[in-house]
Motif scaffolding. Structure first.
Motif, PDB file in Angstrom:
ATOM      1  N   THR A 184     -14.491  21.552  30.267  1.00 50.43           N
ATOM      2  CA  THR A 184     -13.046  21.299  30.416  1.00 50.43           C
ATOM      3  C   THR A 184     -12.687  21.308  31.892  1.00 50.43           C
ATOM      4  OG1 THR A 184     -12.744  23.649  30.069  1.00 50.43           O
ATOM      5  CG2 THR A 184     -12.388  22.209  28.169  1.00 50.43           C
ATOM      6  N   LEU A 220     -16.589  30.942  28.640  1.00 49.23           N
ATOM      7  CA  LEU A 220     -15.624  30.104  27.914  1.00 49.23           C
ATOM      8  C   LEU A 220     -16.366  28.914  27.319  1.00 49.23           C
ATOM      9  CD1 LEU A 220     -13.609  27.607  30.001  1.00 49.23           C
ATOM     10  CD2 LEU A 220     -15.179  29.093  31.198  1.00 49.23           C
ATOM     11  N   PHE A 266      -6.892  30.311  25.691  1.00 42.31           N
ATOM     12  CA  PHE A 266      -6.185  29.955  26.921  1.00 42.31           C
ATOM     13  C   PHE A 266      -4.902  29.217  26.534  1.00 42.31           C
ATOM     14  CE2 PHE A 266      -9.631  31.598  29.040  1.00 42.31           C
ATOM     15  CZ  PHE A 266     -10.830  30.933  28.807  1.00 42.31           C
ATOM     16  N   ARG A 320       0.335  16.524  31.023  1.00 38.79           N
ATOM     17  CA  ARG A 320       0.253  17.829  30.339  1.00 38.79           C
ATOM     18  C   ARG A 320       1.564  18.242  29.688  1.00 38.79           C
ATOM     19  NH1 ARG A 320      -4.297  21.661  32.988  1.00 38.79           N
ATOM     20  NH2 ARG A 320      -4.298  22.379  30.814  1.00 38.79           N
ATOM     21  N   GLU A 358       1.350  19.674  26.218  1.00 36.86           N
ATOM     22  CA  GLU A 358       0.784  20.991  25.981  1.00 36.86           C
ATOM     23  C   GLU A 358       1.833  22.099  25.991  1.00 36.86           C
ATOM     24  OE1 GLU A 358      -2.352  21.200  28.836  1.00 36.86           O
ATOM     25  OE2 GLU A 358      -2.905  23.224  28.240  1.00 36.86           O
ATOM     26  N   LYS A 371      -0.066  30.428  30.626  1.00 35.03           N
ATOM     27  CA  LYS A 371      -0.514  29.544  31.703  1.00 35.03           C
ATOM     28  C   LYS A 371       0.481  28.410  31.890  1.00 35.03           C
ATOM     29  CE  LYS A 371      -3.511  26.486  28.933  1.00 35.03           C
ATOM     30  NZ  LYS A 371      -4.895  26.115  28.602  1.00 35.03           N
ATOM     31  N   HIS A 372       0.488  27.755  33.078  1.00 31.44           N
ATOM     32  CA  HIS A 372      -0.312  28.019  34.268  1.00 31.44           C
ATOM     33  C   HIS A 372       0.629  28.568  35.325  1.00 31.44           C
ATOM     34  CE1 HIS A 372      -2.168  24.749  31.938  1.00 31.44           C
ATOM     35  NE2 HIS A 372      -3.314  25.192  32.373  1.00 31.44           N
ATOM     36  N   MET A 420      -3.100  32.926  33.281  1.00 34.96           N
ATOM     37  CA  MET A 420      -3.973  32.018  34.026  1.00 34.96           C
ATOM     38  C   MET A 420      -3.140  31.387  35.123  1.00 34.96           C
ATOM     39  SD  MET A 420      -6.016  28.591  32.804  1.00 34.96           S
ATOM     40  CE  MET A 420      -7.030  29.445  31.633  1.00 34.96           C
ATOM     41  N   PHE A 441      -3.285  25.282  39.307  1.00 35.56           N
ATOM     42  CA  PHE A 441      -4.015  24.549  40.349  1.00 35.56           C
ATOM     43  C   PHE A 441      -3.143  24.242  41.554  1.00 35.56           C
ATOM     44  CE2 PHE A 441      -7.894  23.898  38.229  1.00 35.56           C
ATOM     45  CZ  PHE A 441      -7.680  23.494  36.927  1.00 35.56           C
ATOM     46  N   ASP A 499      -7.598  29.327  37.093  1.00 36.42           N
ATOM     47  CA  ASP A 499      -7.916  28.141  36.325  1.00 36.42           C
ATOM     48  C   ASP A 499      -9.258  27.614  36.858  1.00 36.42           C
ATOM     49  OD1 ASP A 499      -5.855  25.452  35.003  1.00 36.42           O
ATOM     50  OD2 ASP A 499      -7.917  26.041  34.607  1.00 36.42           O
ATOM     51  N   TRP A 500      -9.823  26.726  36.133  1.00 35.04           N
ATOM     52  CA  TRP A 500     -11.195  26.248  36.371  1.00 35.04           C
ATOM     53  C   TRP A 500     -11.445  25.872  37.824  1.00 35.04           C
ATOM     54  CZ3 TRP A 500     -14.896  24.641  32.313  1.00 35.04           C
ATOM     55  CH2 TRP A 500     -16.051  24.097  32.839  1.00 35.04           C
ATOM     56  N   TRP A 505      -6.592  18.548  23.880  1.00 36.25           N
ATOM     57  CA  TRP A 505      -6.750  19.987  23.674  1.00 36.25           C
ATOM     58  C   TRP A 505      -6.897  20.334  22.191  1.00 36.25           C
ATOM     59  CZ3 TRP A 505      -8.699  22.119  27.553  1.00 36.25           C
ATOM     60  CH2 TRP A 505      -8.229  21.912  28.857  1.00 36.25           C
ATOM     61  N   GLU A 547      -4.635  16.766  30.244  1.00 38.38           N
ATOM     62  CA  GLU A 547      -4.991  17.134  31.612  1.00 38.38           C
ATOM     63  C   GLU A 547      -5.573  15.939  32.343  1.00 38.38           C
ATOM     64  OE1 GLU A 547      -7.574  20.465  32.262  1.00 38.38           O
ATOM     65  OE2 GLU A 547      -7.537  20.166  34.441  1.00 38.38           O
TER      66      GLU A 547
HETATM   67  C1  GLC Z   1      -8.641  23.481  32.465  1.00 41.56           C
HETATM   68  C2  GLC Z   1      -7.167  23.673  32.240  1.00 41.56           C
HETATM   69  C3  GLC Z   1      -6.804  24.988  31.615  1.00 41.56           C
HETATM   70  C4  GLC Z   1      -7.900  25.383  30.632  1.00 41.56           C
HETATM   71  C5  GLC Z   1      -9.142  25.674  31.455  1.00 41.56           C
HETATM   72  C6  GLC Z   1     -10.321  26.067  30.569  1.00 41.56           C
HETATM   73  O1  GLC Z   1      -8.852  22.932  33.716  1.00 41.56           O
HETATM   74  O2  GLC Z   1      -6.319  23.490  33.368  1.00 41.56           O
HETATM   75  O3  GLC Z   1      -5.540  24.834  30.978  1.00 41.56           O
HETATM   76  O4  GLC Z   1      -7.515  26.523  29.903  1.00 41.56           O
HETATM   77  O5  GLC Z   1      -9.500  24.598  32.287  1.00 41.56           O
HETATM   78  O6  GLC Z   1     -10.667  25.029  29.746  1.00 41.56           O
END
Ligand code: GLC
Length: 750
Positions: A61, A83, A156, A170, A173, A209-210, A253, A256, A288-289, A434, A502
């Motif tokens: 993701t 995750l 998440f 997004r 979401e 989030k976020h 979370m 970005f 976040d990632w 998602w 996303e």
């Molecule tokens: C993604 C998303 C976040 C998600 C995370 C893990 O980049 O921004 O909403 O929970 O990575 O998948």
């Protein structure tokens, strides 16, 4: 680092240390002792390990990083969480590796269970259109029961970013543009996910989030910068997050985006001063990632070492997949640049949740394949998914009573239905972004939903007409041909599931491909047409909206999509959804939202343009306003009574009114209460949603609706960032949408 920033960090630290004793107060005394003892045994490497999260390979993701041996890291206590691991068996395998580590600290397993795990529910923006907080909470509750049976400890979700820009993919979401509705829905989702509380076998940790203001990205372009006043931030974007804290969200979370020049991941003000300080948040923050490492690209950190330092100093507790913590934190501590107390604070927060989840008592308590099998094929869950899916559908238009299609009455003239369009038979697209894919997912397409309802003597003809997103019109002739044979056409158009979500920002939010041309071709047959729109966001579809007699906006409705749409199309459910976001006529109007400031030169209509705040080349009103949605029946509002025309900050005004169903069909109406503060020490919106009710009314039935107005509903942040209710005149508006005000009164705050 600037003195100011250092002051903020020290302030934040003082706040944390001062509430340190409270940090894990929700643990039993014995668990607090166990946690302290464990922390005392941990090496620095093992502590940093708890702050490190890797992805599994179920589904990336984010941008995948290569290298390293994750299993070896787990076995050596260098990983605190994974995750994207799916299934009781798979989590058990990894948990077994964690039990081989020196201190046997269990892993946390996180997954994006955003709108369902096995049973997929409507996308969150669709659920928001239901305005049914109980149904929304139930949806999250069911997701948690299925996910927790499959080894998932942590979702998440909820995503609670207020968004006023449908170019941002997004928006699908979240809960749309309104802060008050968004905060109510945020709380409902956290309660749904966490249920009776962490440690219950069917609870998963929620993750707000976020954090924060990710939905305000410039230009609606994902990951883009955000710059706004602290007043706007606190008044519009933070309340849904505060609602998550108030509902007991276990984790947050960060986002970005940079906010006012500082990336959220390294933002001391957001994470230490507001979240962990003012709000006394007890859980932990996961980045976040890769967002920690991305502070280099932001130009806020010169290298991974500085990224790790600024992240931990700013209160980012766990590093999702940037790996800067596992690579750099040990050096920073040994060089005295990061105090051990900060590492310990972050580790305590993470370990506290593992204790609360009962993982130290039984690391495998959620890894039971038998329980998983029993939990996932649950007809009651599908019934709940169908229920909220129906409630999420918004009827935008219904001329000549085109809907519902009458199949029941003896004088029904419907003998042949033509189902046309690129989404008519689609299953996966009904899940939306998602969602979690399953080989045996059993998704009900629109065609299946219709087929299951039509009697034997009604024929269903089906033709795609075109693809979702290519230029070929080769399929038009076949579509036109079946339309001509039919008594009515159902036209199924919109977005594929990967067109909102996303990294799916769009400069144009129109119908993709040649779908509008297909609609025009079908319109040319002269047959009555019901348009069913699937999309993850508000689209601009003016020709269809102006020329087609009946339109249902059905988002992406999940596993039971086809049944829910058929329920509304054939009249087994009276549509009750209301738009949680404004639908613009043109991208040029964006951002366009209902609770705008009046300006010094307000335009009072699409033709009031001379020296007015308006576009001269297009109407300024929305295509469909916030809070809008039609029903198969009609409702009359009457008898608005305020208990008093004045109030003080200490008392309330009790508001009553009557709503009557004046049609022949039972139905639910979303009765919306808006307030306007006519004059303030700062300008105030022309209206703000402050409450709603959704009564079910039988034909002819009248119900008394009641609200209370207290000072909280009148309050806002003044120029000194004080949360105040200022004396003065207020307008109270009761509406069926933000622009369909049925009753109005005024009152004074003394
Ligand atoms: C993604 C998303 C976040 C998600 C995370 C893990 O980049 O921004 O909403 O929970 O990575 O998948």
């Amino acid at each position: 680092m600037k003195v100011l920033n250092l002051k903020r960090i020290l302030f934040g630290l003082l706040l944390i240390i001062s509430c340190h004793g409270v940090l894990y107060a929700q643990l039993s005394k014995s668990d607090q002792v166990r946690l302290d003892e464990l922390l005392g045994k941990m090496t620095l490497e093992e502590k940093i390990g708890q702050l490190n999260q890797y992805t599994g390979d179920y589904e990336a993701t984010g941008p995948l990083r290569q290298g390293g041996d994750k299993v070896d890291d787990i076995k050596n206590g260098r990983v605190g969480s994974m995750l994207n691991i799916k299934g009781a068996e798979n989590t058990r395998i990894l948990q077994e590796f964690a039990m081989q580590s020196r201190l046997k600290i269990p892993l946390l397993f996180g997954l994006d269970v955003v709108h369902g795990y096995y049973t997929t529910f409507p996308i969150p923006l669709g659920e928001a259109a239901s305005w049914d907080l109980e149904a929304i909470e139930r949806s999250a509750r069911i997701a948690a029961t299925e996910a927790s049976a499959s080894g998932v400890h942590w979702t998440f979700a909820p995503m609670v970013d207020i968004a006023r820009d449908p170019r941002w993919g997004r928006v699908m979401e979240g809960a749309g543009e309104d802060t008050w509705l968004g905060a109510q829905i945020a709380g409902a989702r956290v309660r749904g996910f966490q249920g009776k509380g962490l440690g219950s076998m069917d609870a998963v940790m929620a993750c707000a989030k976020h954090f924060a203001a990710y939905g305000a990205a410039v230009g609606g372009r994902d990951y883009n910068s955000v710059d706004m006043s602290e007043r706007m931030l606190r008044e519009t974007y933070l309340p849904p997050f505060k609602a998550c804290v108030d509902a007991g969200a276990a984790t947050f979370m960060n986002s970005f985006n940079d906010l006012n020049g500082i990336p959220a991941t390294g933002n001391v003000f957001l994470q230490r001063e507001v979240l962990k300080g003012e709000w006394n948040f007890q859980g932990f923050i996961v980045s976040d990632w890769g967002s920690m490492g991305e502070m280099i690209a932001h130009g806020y950190c010169k290298d991974e070492k500085e990224a790790a330092m600024k992240s931990i100093l700013a209160g980012s507790d766990m590093d999702m997949e940037s790996r800067v913590y596992t690579r750099e934190l040990e050096k920073l501590v040994k060089e005295g640049k990061v105090p051990m107390s900060l590492i310990d604070e972050a580790v305590r927060r993470v370990l506290t949740k593992k204790f609360e989840m009962g993982l130290f008592d039984d690391p495998f308590r959620f890894c039971n394949p038998e329980r998983e099998k029993a939990a996932l094929h649950n007809t009651a869950n599908r019934a709940a998914a169908r229920d909220i899916a129906r409630k999420s559908i918004v009827m935008l238009k219904n001329e000549n009573q085109t809907l519902p299609i009458d199949l029941k009455s003896k004088d029904s003239k419907i003998r042949t239905i033509a189902l046309i369009g690129p989404l008519a038979q689609s299953e996966n697209d009904m899940l939306g972004f998602w969602s979690i894919s399953w080989p045996d997912g059993d998704i009900v397409s629109l065609e299946e939903g219709i087929r299951s309802r039509i009697p034997g003597d009604v024929k269903l003809l089906v033709a795609k007409g075109c693809e979702i997103n290519d230029k070929s019109e080769a399929g038009f002739d076949e579509a036109i041909a079946i339309a001509k044979q039919a008594d009515i056409v159902i036209l199924s158009i919109g977005e594929a599931l990967d067109m909102s979500g996303e990294a799916k920002s769009k400069g144009h939010i129109r119908l993709p491909g040649v779908q509008e041309e297909l609609a025009q071709a079908i319109h040319g047959t002269g047959k009555p047409v019901v348009v069913i729109m699937n999309a993850g966001r508000p689209l601009v579809f003016n020709w269809v909206a102006d020329n087609m007699p009946a339109i249902l906006y059905t988002w992406w409705l999940g596993s039971e999509a086809g049944n829910a749409m058929a329920d509304v199309v054939f009249g087994d459910y009276n549509p009750s959804g209301k738009l949680p976001m404004t639908f613009p006529r043109d991208e040029g109007q964006i951002p366009l939202y209902y609770n705008y400031f009046n300006t010094g030169r307000p335009s009072f209509g699409d033709h009031d343009l001379l020296y007015k705040s308006a576009y001269i080349d297009m109407p300024n009103s929305p295509k469909f306003p916030f809070g809008y949605g039609l029903s198969y029946t009609t409702f009359v509002y009457s008898n608005l009574v305020l208990s008093s025309k004045t109030m003080t900050a200490k008392d309330k005004i009790h508001v009553t009114l009557n709503v009557q169903n004046t049609g022949k069909t039972a139905g639910e109406e979303v009765v919306q209460l808006y307030l306007r503060d006519r004059f303030g020490s700062v300008v105030r919106p022309v209206k703000e949603l402050k409450d709603f009710r959704k009564p079910m009314l039988l034909p002819g039935e009248t119900k008394r609706i009641e609200f209370d107005i207290d000072a909280e509903k009148l309050s806002f942040y003044n120029n000194d960032l004080q949360w105040v209710a200022e004396p003065g005149e207020f307008d109270l508006m009761i509406g069926s949408s933000s622009s369909d005000i049925r009753l109005q009164e005024s009152f004074e705050l003394k």
